[in-house]
Design a protein around this motif. Structure first.
Motif, PDB file in Angstrom:
ATOM      1  N   GLU A   1      32.056  14.786  32.440  1.00 31.45           N
ATOM      2  CA  GLU A   1      32.993  15.108  33.514  1.00 31.45           C
ATOM      3  C   GLU A   1      32.339  16.023  34.541  1.00 31.45           C
ATOM      4  O   GLU A   1      31.415  16.775  34.223  1.00 31.45           O
ATOM      5  N   SER A   2      32.860  15.972  35.752  1.00 26.86           N
ATOM      6  CA  SER A   2      32.423  16.877  36.815  1.00 26.86           C
ATOM      7  C   SER A   2      33.534  16.986  37.848  1.00 26.86           C
ATOM      8  O   SER A   2      34.506  16.220  37.811  1.00 26.86           O
ATOM      9  N   GLY A   3      33.381  17.947  38.752  1.00 33.70           N
ATOM     10  CA  GLY A   3      34.320  18.069  39.852  1.00 33.70           C
ATOM     11  C   GLY A   3      35.291  19.219  39.748  1.00 33.70           C
ATOM     12  O   GLY A   3      36.075  19.461  40.680  1.00 33.70           O
ATOM     13  N   GLY A   4      35.283  19.932  38.644  1.00 36.74           N
ATOM     14  CA  GLY A   4      36.183  21.064  38.518  1.00 36.74           C
ATOM     15  C   GLY A   4      35.751  22.222  39.389  1.00 36.74           C
ATOM     16  O   GLY A   4      34.687  22.197  40.019  1.00 36.74           O
ATOM     17  N   GLY A   5      36.611  23.246  39.442  1.00 31.67           N
ATOM     18  CA  GLY A   5      36.278  24.413  40.237  1.00 31.67           C
ATOM     19  C   GLY A   5      37.495  25.264  40.484  1.00 31.67           C
ATOM     20  O   GLY A   5      38.543  25.073  39.865  1.00 31.67           O
ATOM     21  N   LEU A   6      37.327  26.196  41.401  1.00 30.35           N
ATOM     22  CA  LEU A   6      38.399  27.106  41.790  1.00 30.35           C
ATOM     23  C   LEU A   6      38.994  26.626  43.109  1.00 30.35           C
ATOM     24  O   LEU A   6      38.254  26.379  44.071  1.00 30.35           O
ATOM     25  N   VAL A   7      40.305  26.512  43.152  1.00 22.22           N
ATOM     26  CA  VAL A   7      40.978  26.031  44.348  1.00 22.22           C
ATOM     27  C   VAL A   7      42.277  26.822  44.523  1.00 22.22           C
ATOM     28  O   VAL A   7      42.880  27.261  43.538  1.00 22.22           O
ATOM     29  N   GLN A   8      42.680  26.990  45.762  1.00 28.25           N
ATOM     30  CA  GLN A   8      43.928  27.685  46.041  1.00 28.25           C
ATOM     31  C   GLN A   8      45.120  26.772  45.788  1.00 28.25           C
ATOM     32  O   GLN A   8      44.994  25.534  45.873  1.00 28.25           O
ATOM     33  N   PRO A   9      46.275  27.346  45.503  1.00 29.08           N
ATOM     34  CA  PRO A   9      47.484  26.517  45.360  1.00 29.08           C
ATOM     35  C   PRO A   9      47.690  25.651  46.598  1.00 29.08           C
ATOM     36  O   PRO A   9      47.508  26.107  47.730  1.00 29.08           O
ATOM     37  N   GLY A  10      48.055  24.402  46.342  1.00 33.21           N
ATOM     38  CA  GLY A  10      48.205  23.439  47.415  1.00 33.21           C
ATOM     39  C   GLY A  10      46.953  22.666  47.740  1.00 33.21           C
ATOM     40  O   GLY A  10      47.001  21.692  48.509  1.00 33.21           O
ATOM     41  N   GLY A  11      45.844  23.077  47.165  1.00 35.57           N
ATOM     42  CA  GLY A  11      44.575  22.418  47.435  1.00 35.57           C
ATOM     43  C   GLY A  11      44.372  21.171  46.601  1.00 35.57           C
ATOM     44  O   GLY A  11      45.250  20.753  45.844  1.00 35.57           O
ATOM     45  N   SER A  12      43.176  20.582  46.746  1.00 32.02           N
ATOM     46  CA  SER A  12      42.855  19.330  46.068  1.00 32.02           C
ATOM     47  C   SER A  12      41.493  19.410  45.395  1.00 32.02           C
ATOM     48  O   SER A  12      40.606  20.156  45.840  1.00 32.02           O
ATOM     49  N   LEU A  13      41.352  18.638  44.358  1.00 28.59           N
ATOM     50  CA  LEU A  13      40.079  18.435  43.684  1.00 28.59           C
ATOM     51  C   LEU A  13      40.018  16.988  43.212  1.00 28.59           C
ATOM     52  O   LEU A  13      41.062  16.372  42.956  1.00 28.59           O
ATOM     53  N   ARG A  14      38.808  16.473  43.077  1.00 30.96           N
ATOM     54  CA  ARG A  14      38.629  15.169  42.466  1.00 30.96           C
ATOM     55  C   ARG A  14      37.687  15.298  41.291  1.00 30.96           C
ATOM     56  O   ARG A  14      36.522  15.681  41.460  1.00 30.96           O
ATOM     57  N   LEU A  15      38.202  14.963  40.130  1.00 29.69           N
ATOM     58  CA  LEU A  15      37.392  14.968  38.917  1.00 29.69           C
ATOM     59  C   LEU A  15      36.785  13.581  38.709  1.00 29.69           C
ATOM     60  O   LEU A  15      37.403  12.566  39.025  1.00 29.69           O
ATOM     61  N   SER A  16      35.580  13.579  38.172  1.00 29.16           N
ATOM     62  CA  SER A  16      34.909  12.333  37.824  1.00 29.16           C
ATOM     63  C   SER A  16      34.524  12.367  36.353  1.00 29.16           C
ATOM     64  O   SER A  16      34.259  13.434  35.795  1.00 29.16           O
ATOM     65  N   CYS A  17      34.472  11.201  35.764  1.00 24.51           N
ATOM     66  CA  CYS A  17      33.997  11.068  34.381  1.00 24.51           C
ATOM     67  C   CYS A  17      33.142   9.817  34.321  1.00 24.51           C
ATOM     68  O   CYS A  17      33.635   8.714  34.571  1.00 24.51           O
ATOM     69  N   VAL A  18      31.871  10.011  34.007  1.00 22.84           N
ATOM     70  CA  VAL A  18      30.940   8.896  33.888  1.00 22.84           C
ATOM     71  C   VAL A  18      30.736   8.590  32.418  1.00 22.84           C
ATOM     72  O   VAL A  18      30.457   9.494  31.616  1.00 22.84           O
ATOM     73  N   ALA A  19      30.867   7.325  32.084  1.00 26.38           N
ATOM     74  CA  ALA A  19      30.711   6.894  30.696  1.00 26.38           C
ATOM     75  C   ALA A  19      29.443   6.077  30.522  1.00 26.38           C
ATOM     76  O   ALA A  19      29.117   5.243  31.367  1.00 26.38           O
ATOM     77  N   SER A  20      28.735   6.331  29.451  1.00 30.51           N
ATOM     78  CA  SER A  20      27.557   5.539  29.149  1.00 30.51           C
ATOM     79  C   SER A  20      27.957   4.343  28.304  1.00 30.51           C
ATOM     80  O   SER A  20      28.993   4.358  27.649  1.00 30.51           O
ATOM     81  N   GLY A  21      27.156   3.310  28.332  1.00 25.76           N
ATOM     82  CA  GLY A  21      27.411   2.180  27.471  1.00 25.76           C
ATOM     83  C   GLY A  21      28.231   1.095  28.139  1.00 25.76           C
ATOM     84  O   GLY A  21      29.055   1.363  29.010  1.00 25.76           O
ATOM     85  N   SER A  22      28.001  -0.127  27.749  1.00 30.39           N
ATOM     86  CA  SER A  22      28.664  -1.273  28.366  1.00 30.39           C
ATOM     87  C   SER A  22      30.102  -1.428  27.923  1.00 30.39           C
ATOM     88  O   SER A  22      30.805  -2.291  28.419  1.00 30.39           O
ATOM     89  N   ILE A  23      30.558  -0.577  27.003  1.00 31.03           N
ATOM     90  CA  ILE A  23      31.929  -0.723  26.526  1.00 31.03           C
ATOM     91  C   ILE A  23      32.945  -0.149  27.502  1.00 31.03           C
ATOM     92  O   ILE A  23      34.132  -0.324  27.334  1.00 31.03           O
ATOM     93  N   PHE A  24      32.482   0.522  28.519  1.00 33.88           N
ATOM     94  CA  PHE A  24      33.408   1.199  29.433  1.00 33.88           C
ATOM     95  C   PHE A  24      34.416   0.236  30.019  1.00 33.88           C
ATOM     96  O   PHE A  24      35.612   0.494  30.035  1.00 33.88           O
ATOM     97  N   SER A  25      33.958  -0.897  30.526  1.00 32.55           N
ATOM     98  CA  SER A  25      34.830  -1.783  31.294  1.00 32.55           C
ATOM     99  C   SER A  25      35.888  -2.453  30.438  1.00 32.55           C
ATOM    100  O   SER A  25      36.854  -2.990  30.955  1.00 32.55           O
ATOM    101  N   ILE A  26      35.722  -2.416  29.128  1.00 29.51           N
ATOM    102  CA  ILE A  26      36.703  -3.068  28.270  1.00 29.51           C
ATOM    103  C   ILE A  26      37.631  -2.057  27.620  1.00 29.51           C
ATOM    104  O   ILE A  26      38.370  -2.379  26.700  1.00 29.51           O
ATOM    105  N   ASN A  27      37.577  -0.838  28.093  1.00 32.35           N
ATOM    106  CA  ASN A  27      38.378   0.204  27.483  1.00 32.35           C
ATOM    107  C   ASN A  27      39.301   0.887  28.475  1.00 32.35           C
ATOM    108  O   ASN A  27      38.974   1.063  29.650  1.00 32.35           O
ATOM    109  N   ALA A  28      40.434   1.313  27.953  1.00 30.76           N
ATOM    110  CA  ALA A  28      41.282   2.228  28.693  1.00 30.76           C
ATOM    111  C   ALA A  28      40.614   3.601  28.718  1.00 30.76           C
ATOM    112  O   ALA A  28      39.694   3.873  27.950  1.00 30.76           O
ATOM    113  N   MET A  29      41.080   4.442  29.620  1.00 24.86           N
ATOM    114  CA  MET A  29      40.565   5.809  29.719  1.00 24.86           C
ATOM    115  C   MET A  29      41.738   6.768  29.892  1.00 24.86           C
ATOM    116  O   MET A  29      42.771   6.385  30.440  1.00 24.86           O
TER     117      MET A  29
END
Length: 118
Positions: free
Chosen positions: A6-34
């Protein structure tokens, strides 16, 4: 072996925005829920959002209308766009591979800290 980062966390003020990302290894990613889960200090881990392998989403009531979960199967990546953040959103956020809504598997990332504070 499955690895989630995971990445993208941090400190933000109320009302602000962030976008978290999660990169998965392996070819099983596309056949799985997250799923995205979070754990605040002194509280149990809770489900935040879930996305099926076809893109159908579910959200906790506390984040509906503010968070958006999406996936890019070509990049083995999921995203959690978090808008209108509130102090109560402060937690460590984890992604989870597979599973159903609120029923995580043993595959977790290391977590990313989100702090909402003025």
């Amino acid at each position: 072996q499955v690895q989630l980062v995971e990445s993208g966390g941090g400190l933000v003020q109320p009302g602000g925005s962030l976008r978290l990302s999660c990169v998965a290894s392996g070819s099983i990613f596309s056949i799985n829920a997250m799923g995205w889960y979070r754990q605040a200090p002194g509280k149990e881990r809770e489900a935040v959002a879930h996305i099926s392998r076809t893109g159908n989403t579910n959200y906790a009531d506390s984040v509906k209308g503010r968070f958006t979960f999406s996936r890019d199967n070509a990049k083995n990546t999921v995203y959690l766009q978090m808008n209108s953040l509130k102090p109560e959103d402060t937690a460590v956020y984890y992604c989870n591979l597979g599973g159903a809504w609120g029923q995580p598997t043993a595959y977790w990332g290391q977590g990313t800290q989100v702090t909402v504070s003025s």
